[in-house]
Motif scaffolding. Structure first.
Motif, PDB file in Angstrom:
ATOM      1  N   PRO A 115       0.798  -1.223   0.000  1.00  0.00           N
ATOM      2  CA  PRO A 115       0.000   0.000   0.000  1.00  0.00           C
ATOM      3  C   PRO A 115       0.831   1.274   0.000  1.00  0.00           C
ATOM      4  O   PRO A 115       0.431   2.272  -0.612  1.00  0.00           O
ATOM      5  CB  PRO A 115      -0.824  -0.131   1.292  1.00  0.00           C
ATOM      6  N   ILE A 116       1.998   1.267   0.650  1.00  0.00           N
ATOM      7  CA  ILE A 116       2.784   2.490   0.743  1.00  0.00           C
ATOM      8  C   ILE A 116       3.356   2.903  -0.612  1.00  0.00           C
ATOM      9  O   ILE A 116       3.550   4.086  -0.886  1.00  0.00           O
ATOM     10  CB  ILE A 116       3.914   2.332   1.788  1.00  0.00           C
ATOM     11  N   SER A 117       3.600   1.939  -1.494  1.00  0.00           N
ATOM     12  CA  SER A 117       4.129   2.257  -2.816  1.00  0.00           C
ATOM     13  C   SER A 117       3.121   2.001  -3.929  1.00  0.00           C
ATOM     14  O   SER A 117       3.388   2.323  -5.084  1.00  0.00           O
ATOM     15  CB  SER A 117       5.399   1.439  -3.092  1.00  0.00           C
ATOM     16  N   MET A 118       1.976   1.405  -3.594  1.00  0.00           N
ATOM     17  CA  MET A 118       0.921   1.100  -4.557  1.00  0.00           C
ATOM     18  C   MET A 118       1.447   0.315  -5.754  1.00  0.00           C
ATOM     19  O   MET A 118       1.168   0.615  -6.912  1.00  0.00           O
ATOM     20  CB  MET A 118       0.231   2.392  -5.017  1.00  0.00           C
ATOM     21  N   GLY A 119       2.244  -0.709  -5.448  1.00  0.00           N
ATOM     22  CA  GLY A 119       2.763  -1.593  -6.475  1.00  0.00           C
ATOM     23  C   GLY A 119       2.701  -3.031  -6.003  1.00  0.00           C
ATOM     24  O   GLY A 119       2.510  -3.303  -4.811  1.00  0.00           O
ATOM     25  N   THR A 120       2.842  -3.953  -6.932  1.00  0.00           N
ATOM     26  CA  THR A 120       2.857  -5.371  -6.582  1.00  0.00           C
ATOM     27  C   THR A 120       4.289  -5.888  -6.560  1.00  0.00           C
ATOM     28  O   THR A 120       5.155  -5.400  -7.283  1.00  0.00           O
ATOM     29  CB  THR A 120       2.040  -6.203  -7.587  1.00  0.00           C
ATOM     30  N   THR A 121       4.531  -6.875  -5.709  1.00  0.00           N
ATOM     31  CA  THR A 121       5.826  -7.555  -5.638  1.00  0.00           C
ATOM     32  C   THR A 121       5.562  -9.019  -5.313  1.00  0.00           C
ATOM     33  O   THR A 121       4.422  -9.440  -5.154  1.00  0.00           O
ATOM     34  CB  THR A 121       6.734  -6.960  -4.537  1.00  0.00           C
ATOM     35  N   GLY A 122       6.638  -9.786  -5.192  1.00  0.00           N
ATOM     36  CA  GLY A 122       6.517 -11.155  -4.722  1.00  0.00           C
ATOM     37  C   GLY A 122       6.596 -12.199  -5.818  1.00  0.00           C
ATOM     38  O   GLY A 122       6.759 -11.893  -6.999  1.00  0.00           O
ATOM     39  N   PRO A 123       6.475 -13.478  -5.442  1.00  0.00           N
ATOM     40  CA  PRO A 123       6.666 -14.585  -6.379  1.00  0.00           C
ATOM     41  C   PRO A 123       5.724 -14.560  -7.572  1.00  0.00           C
ATOM     42  O   PRO A 123       6.123 -14.921  -8.684  1.00  0.00           O
ATOM     43  CB  PRO A 123       6.427 -15.820  -5.513  1.00  0.00           C
ATOM     44  N   LEU A 124       4.464 -14.171  -7.380  1.00  0.00           N
ATOM     45  CA  LEU A 124       3.522 -14.155  -8.500  1.00  0.00           C
ATOM     46  C   LEU A 124       3.932 -13.128  -9.544  1.00  0.00           C
ATOM     47  O   LEU A 124       3.888 -13.394 -10.752  1.00  0.00           O
ATOM     48  CB  LEU A 124       2.113 -13.868  -7.997  1.00  0.00           C
ATOM     49  N   ALA A 125       4.326 -11.931  -9.100  1.00  0.00           N
ATOM     50  CA  ALA A 125       4.779 -10.902 -10.032  1.00  0.00           C
ATOM     51  C   ALA A 125       6.039 -11.355 -10.763  1.00  0.00           C
ATOM     52  O   ALA A 125       6.180 -11.159 -11.976  1.00  0.00           O
ATOM     53  CB  ALA A 125       5.029  -9.594  -9.285  1.00  0.00           C
ATOM     54  N   GLU A 126       6.969 -11.980 -10.042  1.00  0.00           N
ATOM     55  CA  GLU A 126       8.214 -12.419 -10.663  1.00  0.00           C
ATOM     56  C   GLU A 126       7.978 -13.569 -11.646  1.00  0.00           C
ATOM     57  O   GLU A 126       8.602 -13.621 -12.715  1.00  0.00           O
ATOM     58  CB  GLU A 126       9.205 -12.829  -9.580  1.00  0.00           C
ATOM     59  N   GLN A 127       7.080 -14.478 -11.300  1.00  0.00           N
ATOM     60  CA  GLN A 127       6.784 -15.585 -12.207  1.00  0.00           C
ATOM     61  C   GLN A 127       6.252 -15.063 -13.536  1.00  0.00           C
ATOM     62  O   GLN A 127       6.654 -15.526 -14.612  1.00  0.00           O
ATOM     63  CB  GLN A 127       5.768 -16.527 -11.574  1.00  0.00           C
TER      64      GLN A 127
END
Length: 255
Positions: free
Chosen positions: A145-157
């Motif tokens: 929420p602080i950066s309003m972006g997605t991260t993590g394994p799903l995004a990287e996959q």
């Protein structure tokens, strides 16, 4: 220079386990205490460490600022940088747009163009979704929420299954010898993957970001990347020496 840079990285890694003293570091790396003191002074000037009596420790990371707050800072400079970055984009290219307020300004200028855009930036979804001629691909994952972006394994996959002509990224800070920094390992992991998946890399950073090393996770620079900034030539020179090309907006552009 390369050996010293590697030693500086190793000193920071050694401090991850706790404070370190000059004599111990000198023995560990096989150099004189005076050499270690110079190394520590260098790291201290870049805000990567805090000096202690007889040694040093890793500096505490700065409090991360929200995207909405960052969007209100240095708007004129960011707009000029976004315009300069837009001039580097050809119709039909596939682009990766990372999160960040300056990259968001660039994304808002893509309406009416024929592009494919891959992004993890949530604020750009309503702006780009359905825009004529534009194909939008959104990276799923955990939302920060602080950066309003997605991260993590799903995004990287998802990112591993795509390549792009150009990537446009930003950062909390840039250091000539260390690269660009972010607040979390997850951000850096996805950012590094984005940069590998693109043929050309553009870093969008206003002058306040240069020489700023307030966060603990890093992506090292690679020769051939391009820095787009409003910083003066004296501030840009160390990045040129690291192999980065530099684009500076024309004076008064988009301000």
């Amino acid at each position: 220079m390369r050996n010293r840079r590697s030693r500086l990285d190793a000193i920071l890694q050694a401090m991850a386990d706790g404070p370190a003293d000059v004599e111990g570091l000198a023995a560990r790396f096989g150099v004189s205490p005076s050499t270690i003191r110079r190394d520590l002074q260098d790291l201290s000037e870049r805000q990567a460490i805090a000096r202690t009596y007889g040694g040093a420790m890793l500096a505490a990371p700065e409090r991360e600022i929200s995207l909405s707050a960052r969007s209100a800072q240095n708007r004129g400079a960011k707009a000029a940088i976004a315009e300069a970055a837009l001039a580097q984009i050809a119709e039909g290219e596939t682009l990766i747009l990372d999160g960040g307020s300056t990259v968001e300004m660039l994304g808002r200028r893509l309406g009416g163009r024929r592009q494919r855009v891959i992004t993890n930036s949530l604020p750009l979804i309503p702006v780009l979704a359905g825009a004529p001629g534009l194909e939008l691909v959104v990276l799923g994952g955990a939302v920060r929420p602080i950066s309003m972006g997605t991260t993590g394994p799903l995004a990287e996959q998802a990112m591993r299954q795509m390549t792009a002509d150009k990537v446009f990224t930003s950062a909390d800070g840039l250091s000539p010898r260390r690269g660009l920094c972010e607040a979390t390992l997850e951000q850096v992991s996805l950012k590094a993957l984005m940069l590998r998946q693109a043929a050309a890399v553009y870093i969008l950073a206003d002058a306040s970001k240069l020489g700023h090393a307030g966060q603990p996770f890093w992506v090292p620079f690679q020769p051939g990347w391009t820095l787009v900034t409003d910083a003066d030539e004296a501030a840009c020179a160390p990045y040129r020496r690291e192999g980065l090309a530099v684009i500076r907006p024309a004076p008064g552009a988009a301000r």
